[in-house]
Write a protein that holds these residues in place. Structure first.
Motif, mmCIF file in Angstrom:
data_model
loop_
_atom_site.group_PDB
_atom_site.id
_atom_site.type_symbol
_atom_site.label_atom_id
_atom_site.label_comp_id
_atom_site.label_asym_id
_atom_site.label_seq_id
_atom_site.Cartn_x
_atom_site.Cartn_y
_atom_site.Cartn_z
ATOM 1 N N ASN A 230 67.083 40.479 19.951
ATOM 2 C CA ASN A 230 66.906 41.927 20.086
ATOM 3 C C ASN A 230 68.108 42.529 20.785
ATOM 4 N N GLY A 231 68.526 43.662 20.290
ATOM 5 C CA GLY A 231 69.619 44.378 20.949
ATOM 6 C C GLY A 231 70.994 43.819 20.656
ATOM 7 N N SER A 232 71.100 42.877 19.721
ATOM 8 C CA SER A 232 72.416 42.262 19.475
ATOM 9 C C SER A 232 73.307 43.145 18.599
ATOM 10 N N GLY A 233 72.732 44.119 17.894
ATOM 11 C CA GLY A 233 73.554 45.056 17.126
ATOM 12 C C GLY A 233 73.290 45.032 15.625
ATOM 13 N N LYS A 234 72.186 44.436 15.193
ATOM 14 C CA LYS A 234 71.895 44.314 13.760
ATOM 15 C C LYS A 234 71.664 45.681 13.117
ATOM 16 N N SER A 235 70.802 46.494 13.750
ATOM 17 C CA SER A 235 70.531 47.825 13.182
ATOM 18 C C SER A 235 71.792 48.681 13.218
ATOM 19 N N THR A 236 72.545 48.535 14.307
ATOM 20 C CA THR A 236 73.790 49.296 14.426
ATOM 21 C C THR A 236 74.710 48.986 13.249
ATOM 22 N N LEU A 237 74.828 47.699 12.927
ATOM 23 C CA LEU A 237 75.665 47.292 11.802
ATOM 24 C C LEU A 237 75.208 47.998 10.517
ATOM 25 N N GLU B 240 75.987 58.975 14.505
ATOM 26 C CA GLU B 240 75.662 58.622 15.887
ATOM 27 C C GLU B 240 76.634 57.565 16.450
ATOM 28 N N TYR B 241 77.218 56.785 15.542
ATOM 29 C CA TYR B 241 78.054 55.656 15.974
ATOM 30 C C TYR B 241 79.523 55.903 15.638
ATOM 31 N N ALA B 242 80.394 55.550 16.591
ATOM 32 C CA ALA B 242 81.831 55.733 16.379
ATOM 33 C C ALA B 242 82.496 54.382 16.136
HETATM 34 N N1 LIG Z 1 72.077 55.605 19.756
HETATM 35 C C1 LIG Z 1 72.187 54.698 20.745
HETATM 36 N N2 LIG Z 1 72.395 55.106 22.006
HETATM 37 C C2 LIG Z 1 72.504 54.197 23.019
HETATM 38 N N3 LIG Z 1 72.394 52.889 22.841
HETATM 39 C C3 LIG Z 1 72.176 52.433 21.609
HETATM 40 C C4 LIG Z 1 72.045 53.317 20.505
HETATM 41 N N4 LIG Z 1 71.826 52.585 19.405
HETATM 42 C C5 LIG Z 1 71.826 51.313 19.812
HETATM 43 N N5 LIG Z 1 72.038 51.222 21.124
HETATM 44 C C6 LIG Z 1 72.092 49.959 21.909
HETATM 45 O O1 LIG Z 1 72.896 49.053 21.213
HETATM 46 C C7 LIG Z 1 72.343 47.766 21.253
HETATM 47 C C8 LIG Z 1 72.118 47.245 19.835
HETATM 48 O O2 LIG Z 1 71.056 47.954 19.243
HETATM 49 P P1 LIG Z 1 70.507 47.626 17.794
HETATM 50 O O3 LIG Z 1 69.447 48.578 17.487
HETATM 51 O O4 LIG Z 1 71.646 47.568 16.861
HETATM 52 O O5 LIG Z 1 69.902 46.172 18.027
HETATM 53 P P2 LIG Z 1 69.129 45.233 17.029
HETATM 54 O O6 LIG Z 1 69.922 44.001 16.933
HETATM 55 O O7 LIG Z 1 68.819 45.925 15.783
HETATM 56 O O8 LIG Z 1 67.793 44.920 17.850
HETATM 57 P P3 LIG Z 1 66.265 44.707 17.348
HETATM 58 O O9 LIG Z 1 66.191 43.282 16.906
HETATM 59 O O10 LIG Z 1 65.467 44.910 18.587
HETATM 60 O O11 LIG Z 1 65.978 45.660 16.273
HETATM 61 C C9 LIG Z 1 71.083 47.849 22.077
HETATM 62 O O12 LIG Z 1 71.356 47.460 23.384
HETATM 63 C C10 LIG Z 1 70.740 49.307 22.019
HETATM 64 O O13 LIG Z 1 70.053 49.711 23.163
#
Ligand SMILES: Nc1ncnc2c1ncn2[C@@H]1O[C@H](COP(=O)(O)OP(=O)(O)OP(=O)(O)O)[C@@H](O)[C@H]1O
Ligand SMILES: [Mg+2]
Lengths: 254, 431
Positions: A36-43, A52-54
């Motif tokens: 969790n929180g490793s950055g998968k959704s961000t990717l 939202e992301y730069a």
């Molecule tokens: N818009 C945002 N503002 C601030 N922090 C963010 C934002 N989006 C993501 N983060 C942070 O970036 C990190 C990665 O988030 P992300 O959602 O990519 O994780 P994930 O791997 O998809 O996790 P999960 O398995 O819980 O879905 C987390 O620590 C999250 O809190």
């Protein structure tokens, strides 16, 4: 078909992706796993173009009409019209707009971009009804406002319906399996398999093996603290399910 | 204190050729006394703080004369507005216009010219006079005044549609129509009231007033729709007096004008009365709209819900004031009010003020007003499906409006509200 090189991403000044590389060929299925929180959704959101992301460094290249194009130069809607699709981990509720109007508008925007005649309401209604029947959605979801008061599982199914209607070439499905009951998991797994085709690249973001039982992956990646620290064959998912991430983290020195 | 507007109102009082008699005459005299005592609203008045009357007050108007036959352009407008299923009552510049081959009134429904009535039914004197200064102006000048009645126990299915047209004219004209609406015990009515000032934007001024009385266990579904051209100033006042266990479902769709003001005055004056109010003000260009609600719970166990929404584009300007008063004896009151305004352009502006006055502990009251832009998260979701950003914005704005319109329970009123906005609302709402 998709090539990501040395991708660095931050939001609100906080770095999230820190030098990520990922290459996905047409006709293959990749799975991205990680804590969790490793950055998968961000990717997945960066590939789709979430403002939202730069992106501070690196490239994201997609082959469009046989030529590599820099996705980062394109707006989210241009990317979608070029065939990029994101199945959201948390689909957004849109009050006051029916699924039908939403999907017809999107479908016709894509038609227009491709120089195909737009579809009229009656024809689109028929197309949507057929797709919904295949995905296993009751017909009343067509008239309901997008995701509003949908259950968690219904929202996920609605993402797959959108994918079925829009027919993407590159799809990221972010935790489509979470929140699904066992029967839904099987039916959605089967739907995704049916939507696959040799010209399409598919990236599944998941925490568990269960979806991969239905949609067989070619490559598994482990994303930790903003980087892919390990890639391997389908057996990697089984190993993670059994042993968790500890060994992988140790081996990678993170 | 004098102004060209006030001068023209006073001049109209003494115009010859408008014979007054009976109940109508008495209403007009009372109106004159009220206007003479109060004058026009001043900028210092709280209720008029955000809507400037300066431009309107500087203009002079002459009363619009009755028109017969109707100009072709207006006939076309009428056909657009009226649905075949509606029972129409058409007022042009305040005067009843009887269309050729007008149908017989539905059984149990009566429309009477107050000119022929000796007295106004006393139920209309039970509620206090309106606080809206222009309601008094309307009362003092009303070109005609009609009494609409639904008999006890009569349930009318087909909507009664009162259309108020302000005819375009080169000269600056004003008109003032007035209605009294009475629902007997257990009666039910679907009521549409449309106000349209078509035209290119020559100065015009119209006031309109509805005073409604709902007897015990009556049910009223009411749609108010208004649209004015860029030169039109329209002030409408709707006062509803509800007795025990009566039910009101009210919707206003306001497309604005040069100056557009809707005053809603609700009195829940019987145990268990319920009022649901919703309103929309989608505006663009330089349009203005001001909605002023005062809802008073004066009896126990009443319930009220208010949902008002605006979508402002261009340089439009909106005002929303929602005041809820709960009287000392109104135990068990359940009141809720929400107001949300979407600002689509940096030059649009809204002044929103919810107000609560509670003189009682045993009440549930929730209220809130928010103003904001479209949510980025929603925009991204739509654009991520290939919808261009501008189209996504328009779609979201339309969804914000439709979310409220979709809540109108009665199908025909809902359709009419949608059609009204498609025709008279800003282009952003036509998606
Ligand atoms: N818009 C945002 N503002 C601030 N922090 C963010 C934002 N989006 C993501 N983060 C942070 O970036 C990190 C990665 O988030 P992300 O959602 O990519 O994780 P994930 O791997 O998809 O996790 P999960 O398995 O819980 O879905 C987390 O620590 C999250 O809190
Ligand atoms: Mg995630």
């Amino acid at each position: 078909m998709l090539e990501i090189k040395d991708l660095h991403v931050e939001t609100g000044g906080v770095p999230i992706l820190k030098g990520l590389d990922l290459t996905v060929k047409a006709g293959t299925v990749h799975a991205v796993m990680g804590p969790n929180g490793s950055g998968k959704s961000t990717l997945s959101k960066v590939v789709a173009g979430d403002p939202e992301y730069a992106v501070t460094q690196g490239t994201v290249t997609l082959e469009i009409n046989g030529r590599p194009k820099n996705l980062l130069d394109m707006s989210p809607d241009e990317r979608a019209r070029a065939g990029v699709f994101l199945g959201f981990q948390y689909p957004v509720e849109i009050p006051g707009i029916s699924n039908t109007v939403f999907l017809r508008t999107a479908f016709n925007a894509i038609c227009k971009a491709q120089g195909i005649p737009e579809m009229d309401e009656a024809k689109f209604d028929a197309l949507l009804a057929e797709k919904m029947a295949r995905i296993g959605m009751k017909s009343d979801f067509a008239g309901r406002a997008v995701n509003v008061d949908f259950s968690g599982g219904e929202k996920k199914r609605n993402e797959i319906l959108q994918m079925a209607v829009l027919g993407p070439r590159l799809a990221f499905l972010d935790e489509t399996d979470s929140g699904l009951d066992v029967d839904s998991l099987r039916s959605i797994g089967d739907s995704i398999t049916r939507l696959k085709h040799p010209g399409m690249a598919l990236v599944l973001i998941t925490h568990y093996q269960r979806l991969l039982d239905y949609v067989k992956p070619d490559v598994i990646h482990v994303l930790v603290q903003g980087r892919i620290v390990k890639s391997g064959g389908p057996e990697l998912a089984l190993e993670i399910e059994k042993n968790g991430y500890d060994r992988i983290l140790q081996a990678a020195g993170v | 204190m004098g102004s060209p507007l006030l001068d023209s109102i006073q001049a109209a009082w003494s115009l010859p050729g408008r014979d007054a008699s009976g109940a109508w005459d008495r209403e007009r005299r009372t109106g004159r006394d009220l206007v003479a005592a109060r004058g026009l609203p001043q900028k210092s008045e709280e209720a008029w703080r955000h809507t400037s009357l300066a431009d309107l007050a500087a203009q002079s108007f002459i009363p619009a004369p009755p028109q017969a036959p109707l100009p072709a352009a207006l006939v076309d407008r009428l056909t657009e507005i009226l649905d075949a299923g509606d029972f129409p009552l058409v007022f042009v510049d305040g005067f009843l216009h009887l269309p050729g081959g007008s149908r017989a009134l539905p059984a149990g429904f009566h429309a009477k010219d107050l000119r022929g009535e000796a007295i106004l039914p006393p139920v209309f004197q039970q509620a206090p006079d309106s606080r809206e200064p222009f309601e008094a102006v309307n009362r003092s000048l009303c070109d005609s005044a009609w009494l609409l009645t639904v008999d006890e126990g009569v349930r009318l299915e087909a909507p009664i549609h009162v259309v108020n047209l302000h005819s375009p004219a080169a000269a600056a004209r004003m008109s003032h129509g007035r209605l009294y609406l009475r629902l007997g015990r257990g009666a039910s009515l679907r009521f549409l009231s449309s106000h349209l000032a078509p035209g290119a934007g020559a100065p015009s001024f119209a006031t309109h007033a509805v005073r409604a009385f709902q007897d015990t266990e009556s049910r009223l579904e009411f749609l108010h729709a208004s649209a004015g051209n860029p030169g039109h100033s329209g002030v409408q006042t709707i006062s509803v007096h509800q007795k025990a266990k009566s039910f009101l479902d009210f919707t206003a769709v306001c497309a604005g004008g040069l100056l557009s003001r809707l005053s809603l005055e609700h009195l829940l004056d019987g145990e268990g009365a319920e009022a649901r109010l919703r309103g929309l003000y989608p505006l663009d260009g330089a349009k203005h709209n001001d909605i002023h609600v005062h809802l008073r719970h004066a009896a126990p166990d009443g319930k009220s819900r208010q949902t008002f929404r605006g979508v402002l584009d261009g340089k439009s300007r909106a005002v929303f004031t929602g005041k809820v008063t709960v009287d000392k004896g109104a135990h068990g009151t359940d009141a809720g009010q929400s107001n949300r305004t979407l600002l689509l352009s940096p030059d649009a502006r809204v002044d929103a003020r919810p107000q609560l006055e509670i003189y009682n502990d045993d009440v549930k009251c929730a209220h809130g007003a928010t103003t904001g832009q479209l949510r980025e998260e929603e925009l991204f979701y739509l654009t991520s499906r290939g919808i261009p950003r501008e189209q996504a914005r328009a779609l979201l704005a339309a969804g914000f409006v439709e979310d409220l319109l979709g809540a109108i329970p009665e199908g025909r009123l809902r359709l009419h509200a949608r059609a009204w906005l498609a025709q008279h609302g800003p282009s952003a709402q036509k998606a």
